[in-house]
Design a protein around this motif. Structure first.
Motif, PDB file in Angstrom:
ATOM      1  N   SER A   1      35.361  80.462  41.773  1.00 42.99           N
ATOM      2  CA  SER A   1      34.122  79.975  41.178  1.00 42.99           C
ATOM      3  C   SER A   1      33.660  80.902  40.067  1.00 42.99           C
ATOM      4  CB  SER A   1      33.025  79.871  42.251  1.00 42.99           C
ATOM      5  OG  SER A   1      31.799  79.465  41.682  1.00 42.99           O
ATOM      6  N   PHE A   2      32.875  80.337  39.163  1.00 40.27           N
ATOM      7  CA  PHE A   2      32.237  81.121  38.109  1.00 40.27           C
ATOM      8  C   PHE A   2      30.730  81.091  38.313  1.00 40.27           C
ATOM      9  CE2 PHE A   2      36.255  79.869  36.187  1.00 40.27           C
ATOM     10  CZ  PHE A   2      36.668  81.045  35.559  1.00 40.27           C
ATOM     11  N   ASN A   3      30.107  82.251  38.138  1.00 43.60           N
ATOM     12  CA  ASN A   3      28.642  82.358  38.145  1.00 43.60           C
ATOM     13  C   ASN A   3      27.996  81.734  39.372  1.00 43.60           C
ATOM     14  OD1 ASN A   3      28.887  83.691  35.742  1.00 43.60           O
ATOM     15  ND2 ASN A   3      27.855  82.171  34.495  1.00 43.60           N
ATOM     16  N   ASN A   4      28.582  81.994  40.546  1.00 42.50           N
ATOM     17  CA  ASN A   4      27.976  81.664  41.845  1.00 42.50           C
ATOM     18  C   ASN A   4      27.960  80.177  42.181  1.00 42.50           C
ATOM     19  OD1 ASN A   4      26.960  84.499  41.827  1.00 42.50           O
ATOM     20  ND2 ASN A   4      25.501  83.694  40.346  1.00 42.50           N
ATOM     21  N   ILE A   5      28.591  79.329  41.389  1.00 46.64           N
ATOM     22  CA  ILE A   5      28.550  77.889  41.664  1.00 46.64           C
ATOM     23  C   ILE A   5      29.237  77.616  43.003  1.00 46.64           C
ATOM     24  CG2 ILE A   5      29.331  75.618  40.908  1.00 46.64           C
ATOM     25  CD1 ILE A   5      29.090  76.612  38.031  1.00 46.64           C
ATOM     26  N   GLY A   6      28.537  76.954  43.899  1.00 49.44           N
ATOM     27  CA  GLY A   6      29.071  76.626  45.222  1.00 49.44           C
ATOM     28  C   GLY A   6      28.993  77.756  46.220  1.00 49.44           C
ATOM     29  N   MET A   7      28.425  78.872  45.852  1.00 52.96           N
ATOM     30  CA  MET A   7      28.407  80.041  46.739  1.00 52.96           C
ATOM     31  C   MET A   7      27.629  79.792  48.021  1.00 52.96           C
ATOM     32  SD  MET A   7      26.744  83.830  46.049  1.00 52.96           S
ATOM     33  CE  MET A   7      28.097  84.597  45.170  1.00 52.96           C
ATOM     34  N   HIS A   8      26.568  79.012  47.935  1.00 54.30           N
ATOM     35  CA  HIS A   8      25.655  78.899  49.069  1.00 54.30           C
ATOM     36  C   HIS A   8      25.733  77.547  49.768  1.00 54.30           C
ATOM     37  CE1 HIS A   8      23.754  82.136  46.539  1.00 54.30           C
ATOM     38  NE2 HIS A   8      23.933  82.740  47.693  1.00 54.30           N
ATOM     39  N   LEU A   9      26.891  76.910  49.735  1.00 57.12           N
ATOM     40  CA  LEU A   9      27.056  75.670  50.487  1.00 57.12           C
ATOM     41  C   LEU A   9      26.956  75.945  51.983  1.00 57.12           C
ATOM     42  CD1 LEU A   9      29.955  73.793  48.646  1.00 57.12           C
ATOM     43  CD2 LEU A   9      27.504  73.353  48.523  1.00 57.12           C
ATOM     44  N   GLU A  10      26.301  75.040  52.692  1.00 56.65           N
ATOM     45  CA  GLU A  10      26.064  75.249  54.123  1.00 56.65           C
ATOM     46  C   GLU A  10      26.570  74.081  54.953  1.00 56.65           C
ATOM     47  OE1 GLU A  10      21.885  75.848  54.513  1.00 56.65           O
ATOM     48  OE2 GLU A  10      21.944  77.926  53.771  1.00 56.65           O
ATOM     49  N   LEU A  11      26.920  74.398  56.196  1.00 54.57           N
ATOM     50  CA  LEU A  11      27.192  73.368  57.191  1.00 54.57           C
ATOM     51  C   LEU A  11      25.877  72.788  57.694  1.00 54.57           C
ATOM     52  CD1 LEU A  11      29.936  75.327  59.136  1.00 54.57           C
ATOM     53  CD2 LEU A  11      30.328  73.301  57.721  1.00 54.57           C
ATOM     54  N   GLU A  12      25.984  71.773  58.538  1.00 53.59           N
ATOM     55  CA  GLU A  12      24.781  71.125  59.040  1.00 53.59           C
ATOM     56  C   GLU A  12      23.887  72.086  59.816  1.00 53.59           C
ATOM     57  OE1 GLU A  12      27.780  70.007  59.162  1.00 53.59           O
ATOM     58  OE2 GLU A  12      27.887  67.890  58.596  1.00 53.59           O
ATOM     59  N   ASP A  13      24.476  73.116  60.427  1.00 53.58           N
ATOM     60  CA  ASP A  13      23.672  74.057  61.200  1.00 53.58           C
ATOM     61  C   ASP A  13      23.084  75.173  60.343  1.00 53.58           C
ATOM     62  OD1 ASP A  13      25.901  75.509  60.598  1.00 53.58           O
ATOM     63  OD2 ASP A  13      26.534  75.887  62.657  1.00 53.58           O
ATOM     64  N   GLY A  14      23.291  75.092  59.026  1.00 51.74           N
ATOM     65  CA  GLY A  14      22.703  76.082  58.134  1.00 51.74           C
ATOM     66  C   GLY A  14      23.563  77.297  57.883  1.00 51.74           C
ATOM     67  N   LYS A  15      24.746  77.392  58.505  1.00 53.81           N
ATOM     68  CA  LYS A  15      25.610  78.547  58.303  1.00 53.81           C
ATOM     69  C   LYS A  15      26.411  78.374  57.010  1.00 53.81           C
ATOM     70  CE  LYS A  15      29.079  81.452  60.589  1.00 53.81           C
ATOM     71  NZ  LYS A  15      28.308  82.681  60.351  1.00 53.81           N
ATOM     72  N   ASN A  16      26.570  79.453  56.271  1.00 52.21           N
ATOM     73  CA  ASN A  16      27.353  79.397  55.047  1.00 52.21           C
ATOM     74  C   ASN A  16      28.774  78.933  55.367  1.00 52.21           C
ATOM     75  OD1 ASN A  16      29.356  80.796  53.029  1.00 52.21           O
ATOM     76  ND2 ASN A  16      27.391  80.695  51.970  1.00 52.21           N
ATOM     77  N   ILE A  17      29.232  77.945  54.627  1.00 53.45           N
ATOM     78  CA  ILE A  17      30.499  77.307  54.966  1.00 53.45           C
ATOM     79  C   ILE A  17      31.689  78.249  54.774  1.00 53.45           C
ATOM     80  CG2 ILE A  17      31.002  76.295  52.693  1.00 53.45           C
ATOM     81  CD1 ILE A  17      31.680  73.678  54.251  1.00 53.45           C
ATOM     82  N   TRP A  18      31.611  79.149  53.787  1.00 52.94           N
ATOM     83  CA  TRP A  18      32.744  80.049  53.528  1.00 52.94           C
ATOM     84  C   TRP A  18      32.829  81.138  54.595  1.00 52.94           C
ATOM     85  CZ3 TRP A  18      34.379  76.530  50.753  1.00 52.94           C
ATOM     86  CH2 TRP A  18      33.616  75.910  49.766  1.00 52.94           C
ATOM     87  N   ASP A  19      31.685  81.560  55.099  1.00 50.55           N
ATOM     88  CA  ASP A  19      31.688  82.517  56.202  1.00 50.55           C
ATOM     89  C   ASP A  19      32.155  81.853  57.502  1.00 50.55           C
ATOM     90  OD1 ASP A  19      30.875  84.614  54.647  1.00 50.55           O
ATOM     91  OD2 ASP A  19      28.767  84.508  55.210  1.00 50.55           O
ATOM     92  N   ALA A  20      31.732  80.593  57.686  1.00 49.60           N
ATOM     93  CA  ALA A  20      32.120  79.896  58.916  1.00 49.60           C
ATOM     94  C   ALA A  20      33.631  79.734  59.003  1.00 49.60           C
ATOM     95  CB  ALA A  20      31.448  78.528  58.971  1.00 49.60           C
ATOM     96  N   PHE A  21      34.274  79.481  57.877  1.00 43.96           N
ATOM     97  CA  PHE A  21      35.723  79.285  57.865  1.00 43.96           C
ATOM     98  C   PHE A  21      36.483  80.523  57.394  1.00 43.96           C
ATOM     99  CE2 PHE A  21      34.181  75.005  58.097  1.00 43.96           C
ATOM    100  CZ  PHE A  21      35.161  74.303  58.785  1.00 43.96           C
ATOM    101  N   GLN A  22      35.749  81.585  57.145  1.00 41.13           N
ATOM    102  CA  GLN A  22      36.341  82.857  56.714  1.00 41.13           C
ATOM    103  C   GLN A  22      37.266  82.663  55.512  1.00 41.13           C
ATOM    104  OE1 GLN A  22      38.081  84.806  60.139  1.00 41.13           O
ATOM    105  NE2 GLN A  22      36.092  85.133  61.094  1.00 41.13           N
ATOM    106  N   ILE A  23      36.739  81.974  54.512  1.00 42.99           N
ATOM    107  CA  ILE A  23      37.471  81.718  53.274  1.00 42.99           C
ATOM    108  C   ILE A  23      36.953  82.648  52.189  1.00 42.99           C
ATOM    109  CG2 ILE A  23      38.037  80.011  51.501  1.00 42.99           C
ATOM    110  CD1 ILE A  23      37.540  77.852  53.633  1.00 42.99           C
ATOM    111  N   PRO A  24      37.811  83.451  51.581  1.00 44.94           N
ATOM    112  CA  PRO A  24      37.347  84.327  50.502  1.00 44.94           C
ATOM    113  C   PRO A  24      36.728  83.512  49.364  1.00 44.94           C
ATOM    114  CG  PRO A  24      39.563  84.944  51.208  1.00 44.94           C
ATOM    115  CD  PRO A  24      39.251  83.639  51.879  1.00 44.94           C
ATOM    116  N   PHE A  25      35.556  83.959  48.926  1.00 44.10           N
ATOM    117  CA  PHE A  25      34.862  83.300  47.819  1.00 44.10           C
ATOM    118  C   PHE A  25      34.992  84.200  46.599  1.00 44.10           C
ATOM    119  CE2 PHE A  25      31.434  81.953  45.107  1.00 44.10           C
ATOM    120  CZ  PHE A  25      31.354  80.580  45.300  1.00 44.10           C
ATOM    121  N   TRP A  26      35.961  83.879  45.731  1.00 48.15           N
ATOM    122  CA  TRP A  26      36.218  84.676  44.534  1.00 48.15           C
ATOM    123  C   TRP A  26      35.240  84.240  43.446  1.00 48.15           C
ATOM    124  CZ3 TRP A  26      42.315  84.403  44.146  1.00 48.15           C
ATOM    125  CH2 TRP A  26      42.859  85.012  45.285  1.00 48.15           C
TER     126      TRP A  26
END
Length: 408
Positions: free
Chosen positions: A81-106
């Protein structure tokens, strides 16, 4: 965690343990034309390496969530991603989706991190932050210490034509091109209500900071603001200092704009025709017949215009230890590039064979330099050829992506 997230997380973990044949990436488009251009280049490069790419429309994420969830059922190498786009996407429970799936967010920041304080304050744990300037990386490590991995990633260029298809310098129709907005116009919207700042005289500090930046353009904005505070016996911890710097960051844009305007004006008044693109140039308080304003055009068209230009000008966006894509795009367009210098430029182009550099403090010397480039086309062609080869070999987005993949 929702039922979907729980099941998908189990499947994801198992497949990630077993490994995956292909790299898989998530990218975003649809908000900013320039960032879409970079993203499109990444997608092209990744597909050449047989990677699977999910490109999401960042302007319509609600309808894109089903595609995203389906893609997440298999392991994902990283989000790009560039300039934080999509950084703060959340699951229905409010947890950050990238942390929930342990996916590196470059996350590649094209601008100074003090422009993105709110976003970076809440950066997910999986964030890997890439900064275009070494000073920016140092700033993140100081003022956003919760971001565990921050790297320097220089800007890069996009080749539009192969070297054999480039027009020779003497056949090009545009003498000098500058593609960049006068940032003071957009910076007007960044100015806070300085009267509400009670800890110090904000009006006086801003005036002093801008004067110091213009007189000492080798200094960074954060250095100058901090020193101006110290001169007023105002000492803050890093948390508060970071808030103040972010609030007063508009002085950076005014300093950048000052030198951009001075550069173009001194050339025009010396008789050199300069074609400019970007916002703000129609709001200059001066006019000159040698200033040709082309308005705003799409980023891809800017690259095409560079392919018709003899000289491509660059001023850094106050990058003191980095570079700018105007330099590498100009080189890859087969033009002669003239740019103010930086630590990165001095390290990678020390002898002037690939581009011409100048000092902001000696901008009055620029007309003589540019006239020589326009008059001595054989020498200029040789420099442009060297610049093209250097950029094609070392300074494309493919080079940068390979660096990222090798250090993941």
């Amino acid at each position: 965690m929702t039922a979907f997230a729980a099941i998908a997380r189990i499947e994801y973990t198992l497949e990630n343990t077993w490994g995956s044949k292909n790299m898989r990436f998530i990218l975003f488009q649809g908000l900013i034309d320039t960032l879409d251009l970079y993203t499109g280049e990444f997608v092209k490069i990744l597909k050449e390496q047989d990677a699977d790419c999910l490109v999401l429309d960042a302007g319509h994420m609600e309808r894109e969530m089903l595609r995203l969830k389906a893609f997440l059922l298999q392991p994902v190498t990283a989000v790009l991603s560039f300039n934080n786009i999509g950084m703060h996407l959340e699951l229905e429970d409010g947890k950050n989706i990238w942390d929930a799936f342990q996916i590196p967010f470059w996350n590649i920041l094209m601008d100074h991190p003090f422009h993105y304080k709110k976003a970076l304050d809440c950066a997910p744990e999986q964030t890997v932050l890439y900064c275009m300037d070494k000073n920016h990386a140092a700033y993140v490590k100081r003022f956003f210490p919760h971001i565990q991995k921050t790297e320097f990633l220089p800007h890069a260029g996009i080749p539009v034509k192969q070297e054999k298809d480039l027009l020779p310098i003497h056949e090009r129709k545009i003498d000098v091109l500058y593609a960049g907005a006068l940032s003071r116009c957009s910076a007007e919207g960044l100015v806070p209500d300085l009267g509400k700042i009670t800890e110090f005289d904000a009006f006086g500090l801003v005036k002093d900071a801008l004067e110091q930046l213009i007189q000492n353009p080798e200094q960074t904005t954060e250095q100058v603001i901090e020193q101006c505070l110290k001169d007023r016996k105002q000492i803050f911890d890093d948390k508060k200092l970071g808030e103040i710097i972010s609030e007063l960051r508009f002085v950076d844009s005014f300093a950048v704009s000052f030198y951009r305007e001075q550069m173009v004006r001194v050339l025009a008044e010396s008789g050199i025709t300069v074609t400019v693109f970007g916002t703000g140039w129609d709001r200059c308080e001066w006019e000159h017949p040698k200033l040709v304003y082309g308005g705003e055009i799409p980023p891809r068209q800017i690259l095409e215009m560079m392919n018709q230009s003899r000289v491509v000008l660059n001023t850094m966006t106050w990058f003191k230890r980095g570079a700018h894509d105007r330099i590498f795009n100009g080189m890859l367009a087969g033009a002669a590039v003239a740019s103010d210098t930086s630590e990165y430029i001095q390290e990678h182009f020390p002898d002037g064979r690939e581009l011409q550099v100048f000092s902001l403090k000696e901008i009055y010397r620029l007309p003589e330099m540019v006239k020589a480039l326009l008059d001595h086309t054989d020498d200029t062609q040789q420099m442009a050829d060297c610049g093209y080869r250097a950029a094609a070999e070392h300074h494309t987005w493919k080079n940068r992506l390979n660096n990222m993949l090798n250090h993941k």
